[in-house]
Design an enzyme around this catalytic site. Sequence first.
Site, PDB file in Angstrom:
ATOM      1  N   LYS A   1      -8.503  -1.060   6.161  1.00  0.00           N
ATOM      2  CA  LYS A   1      -8.777  -1.611   4.827  1.00  0.00           C
ATOM      3  C   LYS A   1      -7.803  -2.742   4.485  1.00  0.00           C
ATOM      4  O   LYS A   1      -8.178  -3.740   3.877  1.00  0.00           O
ATOM      5  CB  LYS A   1      -8.693  -0.490   3.785  1.00  0.00           C
ATOM      6  CG  LYS A   1      -9.897   0.444   3.846  1.00  0.00           C
ATOM      7  CD  LYS A   1      -9.747   1.656   2.943  1.00  0.00           C
ATOM      8  CE  LYS A   1      -8.792   2.662   3.539  1.00  0.00           C
ATOM      9  NZ  LYS A   1      -8.830   4.008   2.971  1.00  0.00           N
TER      10      LYS A   1
ATOM     11  N   ASP B   1     -14.885   3.138   7.542  1.00  0.00           N
ATOM     12  CA  ASP B   1     -13.845   4.044   7.048  1.00  0.00           C
ATOM     13  C   ASP B   1     -14.387   4.930   5.939  1.00  0.00           C
ATOM     14  O   ASP B   1     -14.077   6.114   5.873  1.00  0.00           O
ATOM     15  CB  ASP B   1     -12.627   3.259   6.543  1.00  0.00           C
ATOM     16  CG  ASP B   1     -11.612   4.198   5.894  1.00  0.00           C
ATOM     17  OD1 ASP B   1     -11.075   5.057   6.617  1.00  0.00           O
ATOM     18  OD2 ASP B   1     -11.395   4.101   4.676  1.00  0.00           O
TER      19      ASP B   1
ATOM     20  N   ARG C   1     -14.410  13.291   7.534  1.00  0.00           N
ATOM     21  CA  ARG C   1     -13.127  13.956   7.824  1.00  0.00           C
ATOM     22  C   ARG C   1     -12.778  14.962   6.745  1.00  0.00           C
ATOM     23  O   ARG C   1     -12.247  16.035   7.017  1.00  0.00           O
ATOM     24  CB  ARG C   1     -12.009  12.905   7.932  1.00  0.00           C
ATOM     25  CG  ARG C   1     -12.069  12.097   9.223  1.00  0.00           C
ATOM     26  CD  ARG C   1     -11.174  10.869   9.136  1.00  0.00           C
ATOM     27  NE  ARG C   1      -9.795  11.197   8.856  1.00  0.00           N
ATOM     28  CZ  ARG C   1      -8.929  10.387   8.232  1.00  0.00           C
ATOM     29  NH1 ARG C   1      -9.316   9.180   7.828  1.00  0.00           N
ATOM     30  NH2 ARG C   1      -7.698  10.759   8.016  1.00  0.00           N
TER      31      ARG C   1
ATOM     32  N   SER D   1      -7.344   4.356   9.318  1.00  0.00           N
ATOM     33  CA  SER D   1      -8.072   4.295   8.048  1.00  0.00           C
ATOM     34  C   SER D   1      -7.380   3.344   7.076  1.00  0.00           C
ATOM     35  O   SER D   1      -8.003   2.442   6.495  1.00  0.00           O
ATOM     36  CB  SER D   1      -8.150   5.714   7.465  1.00  0.00           C
ATOM     37  OG  SER D   1      -8.505   5.699   6.104  1.00  0.00           O
TER      38      SER D   1
ATOM     39  N   HIS E   1       0.835  -1.197   0.000  1.00  0.00           N
ATOM     40  CA  HIS E   1       0.000   0.000   0.000  1.00  0.00           C
ATOM     41  C   HIS E   1       0.865   1.241   0.000  1.00  0.00           C
ATOM     42  O   HIS E   1       1.839   1.323   0.746  1.00  0.00           O
ATOM     43  CB  HIS E   1      -0.903   0.016   1.242  1.00  0.00           C
ATOM     44  CG  HIS E   1      -1.804   1.205   1.277  1.00  0.00           C
ATOM     45  ND1 HIS E   1      -2.997   1.242   0.600  1.00  0.00           N
ATOM     46  CD2 HIS E   1      -1.675   2.417   1.866  1.00  0.00           C
ATOM     47  CE1 HIS E   1      -3.571   2.424   0.781  1.00  0.00           C
ATOM     48  NE2 HIS E   1      -2.789   3.152   1.544  1.00  0.00           N
TER      49      HIS E   1
END
Length: 432
Positions: free
Chosen positions: A187, A161, A168, A183, A82
């Site tokens: 995931k 999320d 947010r 967050s 990621h």
Amino acid sequence: MRMVDLIEKKRDGQALTKEEIEFIIQEYTADKIPDYQMSAFLMAVFYEDMTDEEIVALTLAMANSGEKIDLSSIHGIKVDKHSTGGVGDTTTLVLAPLVASVGVPVAKMSGRGLGYTGGTLDKLESIPGFKIELSDHAFIEEVNKNKVAVIGQSGDLAPADKKLYALRDVTATVDSIPLIASSIMSKKIAAGADAIVLDVTTGEGAFMKNLKDARRLSHMMVRIGELAKRKTMAVISDMSQPLGQAIGNSLEVIEAIETLQGRGPADLLEMCYVLGSQMVVLGQKAETLEEARDLLEKAISSGAAFETFQRMIKNQDGDETICQHPEQLLTAQFEIELPAKTSGVVTKLVANEIGIAAMLLGAGRQTKEAAIDHSVGLKLHKKVGEKVEKGEPLLTIYSNSQQNEQVEELLYENIHIGPSADKPTLIHEIIT
Ligand code: URA
Ligand code: CA
């Protein structure tokens, strides 16, 4: 439990219990806590921070808020990667088939881009026919057969999320390290991989503008991963200038093809080797990073990585002829070279602003619903530390409009030329 008491507790700087955090996430996901209370809570977190225990509880509560992907029928150790976002970050397109070609299964769920950070799905969709939706069954079968598939993130993955992020975004609470860490990791955990390699970008083009914040985010995410029983490590990388040369969807697909053929930009290839070596070691296909890198270099030079990419395109219904003829993807109407106004050395390529220039051409979305123009973008001919002569092209603009003054002006403002500059460090730190 009453939400107002929990807001007050956080406002006064106290730590919440796991049960209290689970209550907040469950009730908010079920629409039983209104946005105004959640907004107040998020702002309290922004100012008062969270303890490690609170952050882990928050992450797991969010990961458990929806569907969790079960990848257990994929053979081998599944390693996910990621990136916290960047400009012209073509890494996944290269890395997924590269790592898969040495035997590490890559079952990747990617997202779309918003603003100046591009999304892997948008890039893949610039390949005619490429399908980003596969059933769970087809996805798993594909990874077992070809070791790699890249698809869109399931709509029900960590719904807490999704709801929180939207809130947010409009309450000035995105830039909170505990909220970013939970967050991202919620995931990743819900997506089912056994091990996770995080690319934490830092610099003008990234969420984390400085090394200190990048370090804190990295340590926090690695700790969350370990506590959730996923082997996790983070690479802190430079995003002060865009990565590679191409910024824009089809341009980045072409760049990925060139890189898989060993002809790509040096920084992008190096980034893929560094992240890839970590993935190969975590996937237990090599014992040391050196051995892993050696395998990856051989996969590029033998063509094995490129073949894996071609199979991935074909298996996901994409037009594989683009692999032999990537120039088919160059469909923008106008190609405009931007000449340097002075001679010298490129001292700065402000990543976020250059990303915005690409977005203005149509390569990115200004709002979630906006359509993308896959054909447009930028190709940099000079990077920081490189010499340029007056009149020499700094970059090429790929546009479908004849009016590009605004983009050109923005680019000139954000490409600095001076007497000298070093090449920026690509990899700042590795955190395990
Ligand atoms: N990316 C995410 O997924 N979440 C954040 O909060 C920030 C970046
Ligand atoms: Ca790039």
